[in-house]
Design a protein around this motif. Structure first.
Motif, PDB file in Angstrom:
ATOM      1  N   MET A   2       0.896  -0.865  -0.024  1.00  0.00           N
ATOM      2  CA  MET A   2       0.325   0.210   0.285  1.00  0.00           C
ATOM      3  C   MET A   2       0.664   1.130   0.070  1.00  0.00           C
ATOM      4  SD  MET A   2      -3.655  -1.524   2.263  1.00  0.00           S
ATOM      5  CE  MET A   2      -4.107  -2.847   1.940  1.00  0.00           C
ATOM      6  N   GLN A   3       0.596   2.230  -0.438  1.00  0.00           N
ATOM      7  CA  GLN A   3       0.808   3.751  -1.275  1.00  0.00           C
ATOM      8  C   GLN A   3       1.755   4.614   0.831  1.00  0.00           C
ATOM      9  OE1 GLN A   3      -1.054   6.217  -2.523  1.00  0.00           O
ATOM     10  NE2 GLN A   3      -2.764   5.260  -2.163  1.00  0.00           N
ATOM     11  N   GLY A  78       5.512  -8.398   5.754  1.00  0.00           N
ATOM     12  CA  GLY A  78       5.909  -8.050   4.113  1.00  0.00           C
ATOM     13  C   GLY A  78       7.083  -6.357   4.197  1.00  0.00           C
ATOM     14  N   LEU A  79       6.235  -5.483   4.941  1.00  0.00           N
ATOM     15  CA  LEU A  79       6.190  -4.519   4.853  1.00  0.00           C
ATOM     16  C   LEU A  79       7.642  -4.281   6.091  1.00  0.00           C
ATOM     17  CD1 LEU A  79       6.333  -1.038   4.365  1.00  0.00           C
ATOM     18  CD2 LEU A  79       4.881  -1.030   6.261  1.00  0.00           C
ATOM     19  N   ALA A 101       3.962  -3.599  14.509  1.00  0.00           N
ATOM     20  CA  ALA A 101       4.854  -4.094  14.117  1.00  0.00           C
ATOM     21  C   ALA A 101       5.274  -2.423  13.872  1.00  0.00           C
ATOM     22  CB  ALA A 101       3.650  -3.976  12.360  1.00  0.00           C
ATOM     23  N   SER A 102       6.854  -2.531  13.749  1.00  0.00           N
ATOM     24  CA  SER A 102       7.632  -1.611  13.519  1.00  0.00           C
ATOM     25  C   SER A 102       8.502  -1.398  11.817  1.00  0.00           C
ATOM     26  CB  SER A 102       8.826  -1.739  14.427  1.00  0.00           C
ATOM     27  OG  SER A 102       9.715  -2.828  14.493  1.00  0.00           O
ATOM     28  N   VAL A 103       9.017  -0.494  12.135  1.00  0.00           N
ATOM     29  CA  VAL A 103       9.411  -0.442  10.321  1.00  0.00           C
ATOM     30  C   VAL A 103      10.681   0.699  11.118  1.00  0.00           C
ATOM     31  CG1 VAL A 103       8.103  -1.073   8.145  1.00  0.00           C
ATOM     32  CG2 VAL A 103       8.450   1.910   9.532  1.00  0.00           C
ATOM     33  N   GLN A 104      12.109   0.881  10.710  1.00  0.00           N
ATOM     34  CA  GLN A 104      12.999   1.747  10.334  1.00  0.00           C
ATOM     35  C   GLN A 104      12.383   2.601  10.271  1.00  0.00           C
ATOM     36  OE1 GLN A 104      17.137   0.746   9.057  1.00  0.00           O
ATOM     37  NE2 GLN A 104      17.482   2.150   8.355  1.00  0.00           N
ATOM     38  N   LYS A 105      12.747   3.984  10.880  1.00  0.00           N
ATOM     39  CA  LYS A 105      12.352   5.538  10.030  1.00  0.00           C
ATOM     40  C   LYS A 105      12.599   6.003   8.553  1.00  0.00           C
ATOM     41  CE  LYS A 105      10.934   8.755  11.994  1.00  0.00           C
ATOM     42  NZ  LYS A 105      10.069   9.412  11.838  1.00  0.00           N
ATOM     43  N   ASP A 109      12.476   1.878   1.677  1.00  0.00           N
ATOM     44  CA  ASP A 109      11.667   0.705   1.210  1.00  0.00           C
ATOM     45  C   ASP A 109      10.569   1.400   2.733  1.00  0.00           C
ATOM     46  OD1 ASP A 109      12.226   0.326  -1.140  1.00  0.00           O
ATOM     47  OD2 ASP A 109      12.585  -1.481  -0.328  1.00  0.00           O
ATOM     48  N   THR A 110      10.600   2.505   3.947  1.00  0.00           N
ATOM     49  CA  THR A 110       9.589   2.956   4.191  1.00  0.00           C
ATOM     50  C   THR A 110       8.249   3.738   3.792  1.00  0.00           C
ATOM     51  OG1 THR A 110      10.938   1.971   5.730  1.00  0.00           O
ATOM     52  CG2 THR A 110       9.110   3.716   6.699  1.00  0.00           C
ATOM     53  N   PRO A 111       7.396   2.984   3.244  1.00  0.00           N
ATOM     54  CA  PRO A 111       6.566   5.082   2.749  1.00  0.00           C
ATOM     55  C   PRO A 111       6.037   5.034   3.795  1.00  0.00           C
ATOM     56  CG  PRO A 111       5.180   2.968   3.624  1.00  0.00           C
ATOM     57  CD  PRO A 111       6.960   2.088   4.028  1.00  0.00           C
TER      58      PRO A 111
END
Length: 184
Positions: A2-3, A78-79, A101-105, A109-111
């Motif tokens: 997703m965007q 997946g994100l 869920a966490s992502v590297q800021k 590829d982090t939207p």
């Protein structure tokens, strides 16, 4: 994918709605210090048994009858894998589900985080009976929105009134902006 992150979170919130939740918490931690965005969604819905909980991140496993695949949790997982993050889901049958869920800021590829006020407006619009607790936290500040407080304030009016929905969106976005400005 997703965007933006808000739409990914909304997919999970809609899962909670479909699980007959009456109370859904959405917590977002936006940490510069830890270079991390963390999303936690907690519901009091019907929950899942252990086997279903293990399989739920497979896009070809869904409890919906309207379509044969479920993309919210697989996309979120997946994100996180793609963006040096982590993903955890726990659930108890009859008690509810928790997704963290966490992502590297700063991962390429982090939207973008997206419009969180609009996300919450859409969630409320989907089922006004559900109560929501939404928090947005930085390293120094925290913003809290509680739909139960709004319901008390408007005393019997529907949250689905267009002016109220737009106010909710703007209130949340302004609260987030003020919280971000006070992070230094």
């Amino acid at each position: 994918m997703m965007q933006d992150c808000a739409m990914q979170i909304l997919e999970i919130v809609m899962n909670s709605n479909h699980a007959n939740s009456k109370f859904i918490e959405v917590h977002i931690v936006d940490s510069i210090k830890n270079n991390m965005l963390e999303f936690t969604i907690i519901d009091d819905g019907k929950g899942m048994d252990e086997e279903t909980c293990r399989k739920v991140t497979d896009p070809f496993v869904t409890s919906r009858s309207s379509r044969k695949i479920g993309m919210g949790l697989p996309f979120m997982k997946g994100l996180t894998e793609q963006c040096n993050g982590s993903f955890e889901i726990t659930s108890k049958l009859g008690k509810g589900t928790k997704v963290i869920a966490s992502v590297q800021k700063d991962h390429w590829d982090t939207p973008a985080i997206g419009d969180l006020g609009e996300m919450m407006m859409f969630a409320i619009q989907a089922n006004e009976v559900v109560d929501y607790l939404f928090t947005y936290q930085t390293d120094l500040q925290k913003f809290v929105f509680d739909s139960r407080e709004v319901k008390q304030t408007i005393d019997g009016m529907s949250l689905l009134e267009p002016d109220i929905l737009l106010w909710i969106k703007e209130y949340i976005n302004q609260g987030i902006q003020l919280t971000k400005e006070k992070r230094v």
